[in-house]
Design a protein around this motif. Structure first.
Motif, PDB file in Angstrom:
ATOM      1  N   LEU A  29       3.863  -0.862   4.554  1.00  0.00           N
ATOM      2  CA  LEU A  29       5.145  -0.235   4.186  1.00  0.00           C
ATOM      3  C   LEU A  29       5.398   1.016   5.036  1.00  0.00           C
ATOM      4  N   MET A  30       4.331   1.792   5.263  1.00  0.00           N
ATOM      5  CA  MET A  30       4.494   3.005   6.087  1.00  0.00           C
ATOM      6  C   MET A  30       4.886   2.618   7.513  1.00  0.00           C
ATOM      7  N   GLU A  31       4.252   1.564   8.016  1.00  0.00           N
ATOM      8  CA  GLU A  31       4.575   1.092   9.362  1.00  0.00           C
ATOM      9  C   GLU A  31       6.032   0.605   9.431  1.00  0.00           C
ATOM     10  N   MET A  32       6.542   0.097   8.306  1.00  0.00           N
ATOM     11  CA  MET A  32       7.934  -0.379   8.269  1.00  0.00           C
ATOM     12  C   MET A  32       8.915   0.778   8.074  1.00  0.00           C
ATOM     13  N   GLY A  33       8.400   1.983   7.999  1.00  0.00           N
ATOM     14  CA  GLY A  33       9.287   3.152   7.961  1.00  0.00           C
ATOM     15  C   GLY A  33       9.415   3.818   6.599  1.00  0.00           C
ATOM     16  N   TYR A  34       8.716   3.319   5.599  1.00  0.00           N
ATOM     17  CA  TYR A  34       8.814   3.914   4.265  1.00  0.00           C
ATOM     18  C   TYR A  34       7.929   5.157   4.149  1.00  0.00           C
ATOM     19  N   THR A  35       8.349   6.076   3.307  1.00  0.00           N
ATOM     20  CA  THR A  35       7.512   7.200   2.902  1.00  0.00           C
ATOM     21  C   THR A  35       6.994   6.863   1.509  1.00  0.00           C
ATOM     22  N   LEU A  36       5.691   7.119   1.270  1.00  0.00           N
ATOM     23  CA  LEU A  36       5.140   6.764  -0.045  1.00  0.00           C
ATOM     24  C   LEU A  36       5.529   7.806  -1.089  1.00  0.00           C
ATOM     25  N   THR A  37       5.723   7.322  -2.311  1.00  0.00           N
ATOM     26  CA  THR A  37       6.021   8.228  -3.421  1.00  0.00           C
ATOM     27  C   THR A  37       5.291   7.735  -4.661  1.00  0.00           C
ATOM     28  N   THR A  38       5.150   8.600  -5.657  1.00  0.00           N
ATOM     29  CA  THR A  38       4.577   8.145  -6.926  1.00  0.00           C
ATOM     30  C   THR A  38       5.661   8.162  -8.004  1.00  0.00           C
ATOM     31  N   ASP A  39       6.889   8.457  -7.579  1.00  0.00           N
ATOM     32  CA  ASP A  39       7.994   8.626  -8.517  1.00  0.00           C
ATOM     33  C   ASP A  39       8.869   7.363  -8.539  1.00  0.00           C
ATOM     34  N   ARG A  40       8.827   6.640  -9.667  1.00  0.00           N
ATOM     35  CA  ARG A  40       9.597   5.379  -9.758  1.00  0.00           C
ATOM     36  C   ARG A  40      11.098   5.608  -9.550  1.00  0.00           C
ATOM     37  N   GLU A  41      11.610   6.757 -10.046  1.00  0.00           N
ATOM     38  CA  GLU A  41      13.050   7.061  -9.947  1.00  0.00           C
ATOM     39  C   GLU A  41      13.497   7.188  -8.491  1.00  0.00           C
ATOM     40  N   LYS A  42      12.552   7.680  -7.659  1.00  0.00           N
ATOM     41  CA  LYS A  42      12.894   7.973  -6.269  1.00  0.00           C
ATOM     42  C   LYS A  42      12.745   6.741  -5.360  1.00  0.00           C
ATOM     43  N   ALA A  43      11.960   5.756  -5.849  1.00  0.00           N
ATOM     44  CA  ALA A  43      11.559   4.648  -4.968  1.00  0.00           C
ATOM     45  C   ALA A  43      12.694   3.684  -4.650  1.00  0.00           C
ATOM     46  N   ASP A  44      12.724   3.240  -3.366  1.00  0.00           N
ATOM     47  CA  ASP A  44      13.644   2.181  -2.951  1.00  0.00           C
ATOM     48  C   ASP A  44      12.925   0.830  -3.008  1.00  0.00           C
ATOM     49  N   PHE A  45      11.586   0.897  -2.957  1.00  0.00           N
ATOM     50  CA  PHE A  45      10.768  -0.320  -3.055  1.00  0.00           C
ATOM     51  C   PHE A  45       9.639  -0.037  -4.047  1.00  0.00           C
ATOM     52  N   ILE A  46       9.479  -0.919  -5.032  1.00  0.00           N
ATOM     53  CA  ILE A  46       8.373  -0.763  -5.991  1.00  0.00           C
ATOM     54  C   ILE A  46       7.557  -2.041  -6.019  1.00  0.00           C
ATOM     55  N   MET A  47       6.235  -1.884  -5.845  1.00  0.00           N
ATOM     56  CA  MET A  47       5.351  -3.043  -6.001  1.00  0.00           C
ATOM     57  C   MET A  47       4.364  -2.771  -7.126  1.00  0.00           C
ATOM     58  N   PHE A  48       4.171  -3.750  -8.009  1.00  0.00           N
ATOM     59  CA  PHE A  48       3.058  -3.708  -8.956  1.00  0.00           C
ATOM     60  C   PHE A  48       2.028  -4.702  -8.434  1.00  0.00           C
ATOM     61  N   ASN A  49       0.840  -4.209  -8.098  1.00  0.00           N
ATOM     62  CA  ASN A  49      -0.242  -5.086  -7.653  1.00  0.00           C
ATOM     63  C   ASN A  49      -1.115  -5.354  -8.873  1.00  0.00           C
ATOM     64  N   THR A  50      -1.043  -6.568  -9.398  1.00  0.00           N
ATOM     65  CA  THR A  50      -1.477  -6.825 -10.772  1.00  0.00           C
ATOM     66  C   THR A  50      -2.865  -7.454 -10.924  1.00  0.00           C
ATOM     67  N   CYS A  51      -3.351  -7.398 -12.162  1.00  0.00           N
ATOM     68  CA  CYS A  51      -4.669  -7.926 -12.528  1.00  0.00           C
ATOM     69  C   CYS A  51      -4.516  -8.939 -13.655  1.00  0.00           C
ATOM     70  N   ALA A  52      -5.296 -10.048 -13.581  1.00  0.00           N
ATOM     71  CA  ALA A  52      -5.173 -11.097 -14.602  1.00  0.00           C
ATOM     72  C   ALA A  52      -6.463 -11.301 -15.391  1.00  0.00           C
ATOM     73  N   VAL A  53      -7.446 -10.408 -15.173  1.00  0.00           N
ATOM     74  CA  VAL A  53      -8.766 -10.646 -15.766  1.00  0.00           C
ATOM     75  C   VAL A  53      -8.738 -10.599 -17.292  1.00  0.00           C
ATOM     76  N   ARG A  54      -7.945  -9.677 -17.841  1.00  0.00           N
ATOM     77  CA  ARG A  54      -7.834  -9.595 -19.316  1.00  0.00           C
ATOM     78  C   ARG A  54      -6.369  -9.513 -19.729  1.00  0.00           C
ATOM     79  N   GLU A  55      -6.111  -9.983 -20.954  1.00  0.00           N
ATOM     80  CA  GLU A  55      -4.737 -10.065 -21.432  1.00  0.00           C
ATOM     81  C   GLU A  55      -4.069  -8.683 -21.547  1.00  0.00           C
ATOM     82  N   ASN A  56      -4.860  -7.681 -21.958  1.00  0.00           N
ATOM     83  CA  ASN A  56      -4.292  -6.331 -22.119  1.00  0.00           C
ATOM     84  C   ASN A  56      -3.605  -5.826 -20.869  1.00  0.00           C
ATOM     85  N   ALA A  57      -4.292  -6.059 -19.713  1.00  0.00           N
ATOM     86  CA  ALA A  57      -3.732  -5.597 -18.433  1.00  0.00           C
ATOM     87  C   ALA A  57      -2.410  -6.313 -18.170  1.00  0.00           C
TER      88      ALA A  57
END
Ligand code: 5AD
Ligand code: SF4
Length: 441
Positions: A29-57
């Motif tokens: 993403l950085m190579e594609m020109g994005y600046t990283l943020t931790t703020d969902r409100e500010k983001a133009d792109f959001i990815m959730f990289n998910t886990c399936a090991v347990r139902e809670n997650a």
């Protein structure tokens, strides 16, 4: 994307392998020109990289995807991607497709290579939605990676799992074992050393079978001894290590190496031979204990950690007692314990429960109680010892640094910020259940 600054956010769920995959997605993403943020409100792109090991997650992720709906309504150009082990599952992918129309990209566990082109497509083709869960089995190398600039880094050495433990979804979502070439792994480690990284953790679902898919025998032992030679890498760790595959050679290389920490994460799962059989773990108590004894004979200072599942469907009180007795016999430095979570499509999902939820919860609490006493007892033995620690940062307490010893235990001690990233000697002054307190020498 010329003109205004665009922001991207990658949120990670689950294991270290996912953390490492996310660093690669961030790098792309950085190579594609994005600046990283931790703020969902500010983001133009959001990815959730998910886990399936347990139902809670999974539940947490679905909740969080739901919460993105209003953001997307305010900002329709925003791109939302769901990646990783959850979206690799057919049923989850279908649910995302039908019930979460604000999700733009559904990416499985092997979409890294195609990700830039797919994102470009979503950004340029109007109302385009992509679903990519293909089963490609080549490994994408030279991916730009966002190492966070700290003194520690993860290096994935292989992907996938061939073991099919009956409770586990991982082999279904991550596919068969694929090892990276030794050259690729060693070049990445050298690059990290040049960047000032002092500690590397080699990652795989089962690092002990590294190289088997490329026809190597003792591939992991060879890899470890090569990483050990890299100038600048002061500490080497690895996980996870399936007890059925750990070789004497690996233990020997560990004991003779300059930089491999005498620390072993050896998932036990259960202390009952009956359960180990039903879990398809391929070892029994006796074999597990013989590995532990062999390892401790070679490395008397060895720290051992493990994973334990409580409440596997067929677990009785007597089976659980066998797990407790293993805890007392091995004396783990710490354990990662999980209540069994039913995963659709795995053999264990068809088994009936012989215990109630309350019984399982009570066992889980008892497990922690027994382990806490063992951890405290082992920590207490460290009082007065002089240990080398890698300083990781500043603790919440004023003027106190947080560091890790060879066993990966947290050691807090008063010190100056300038020591962050350095290996220093401390005297352990006081033990607690989870951390050690010390003073700088
Ligand atoms: N339920 C609970 N814990 C699980 N693990 C894997 N699958 C399950 C499941 N279905 C645990 C194992 C493994 C760790 C990474 O997660 O202990 O070692
Ligand atoms: Fe799951 Fe067993 Fe593979 Fe670990 S070794 S990822 S527990 S199937």
């Amino acid at each position: 994307m010329a003109g205004e600054e665009k922001f991207a956010l990658v949120e990670t769920y689950g294991c270290q392998q996912n953390v490492n995959d996310s660093q690669k997605y961030e790098g792309i993403l950085m190579e594609m020109g994005y600046t990283l943020t931790t703020d969902r409100e500010k983001a133009d792109f959001i990815m959730f990289n998910t886990c399936a090991v347990r139902e809670n997650a999974e539940k947490k992720v679905f909740g969080n995807i739901g919460a993105l709906k209003h953001l997307k309504a305010k900002k329709p150009d925003m791109v939302i991607a769901i990646a990783g082990c959850m979206s690799q599952q057919e049923d989850v992918s279908k649910r995302l497709k039908s019930k979460y129309p604000h999700v733009d990209m559904i990416l499985g566990t092997r979409a890294m290579a195609t990700f830039p082109a797919l994102l470009e497509k979503v950004l340029t083709e109007e109302k385009c939605r992509v679903i990519e869960r293909q089963e490609i089995d080549y490994i994408c190398e030279n991916v730009p990676t966002n190492y966070d600039g700290g003194c520690k880094a993860f290096v994935s050495i292989m992907y996938g799992c061939n073991n099919f433990c009956t409770y586990c979804i991982v082999p279904y979502v991550r596919g068969r074992e694929r090892s990276r070439s030794m050259d690729a792994v060693l070049s990445e480690c050298r690059l990290l050393a040049e960047k000032g990284v002092k500690e590397i953790t080699l990652l795989g679902q089962n690092v002990n079978s590294y190289g088997k898919d490329m026809g190597m025998t003792e591939g992991f032992a060879t890899l470890l001894s090569e990483v050990d030679k890299i100038e600048g890498i002061e500490r080497i760790r690895f996980m996870s290590s399936h007890p059925k595959d750990i070789s004497h050679k690996v233990l020997e290389v560990m004991s003779e190496s300059r930089h491999i920490c005498h620390q072993l994460h050896l998932p036990l799962q259960s202390g009952s031979d009956k359960l180990l059989r039903e879990m398809n773990r391929v070892y029994n108590r006796e074999r597990y204990l013989s590995i532990v004894n062999k390892a401790k004979a070679l490395m008397p200072d060895l720290a051992i950690t493990t994973d334990i599942i409580v409440g596997f469907p067929t677990e009785t009180e007597a089976d659980f007692e066998d797990t407790i007795s293993m805890l007392k016999e091995v004396k783990y430095d710490s354990i990662f314990s999980f209540i069994y979570s039913r995963r659709e499509g795995t053999p264990a999902a068809k088994m009936d429960f012989v215990s109630t939820e309350e019984e399982i919860k009570a066992r889980f609490d008892r497990l922690l109680e027994v382990q806490n006493a063992i951890s405290y007892e082992l920590n207490k033995k460290c009082e007065g010892e002089i240990q080398e620690v890698l300083v990781e940062g500043i603790s919440k307490e004023d003027g106190v640094l947080t560091s890790r010893n060879y066993a990966n235990k947290i050691v807090n001690f008063p010190g100056d910020e300038s020591l962050v990233g350095k290996i220093v000697k401390v005297k352990i002054t006081r033990a607690q259940t989870w951390i050690l307190l010390g003073e700088l020498l």
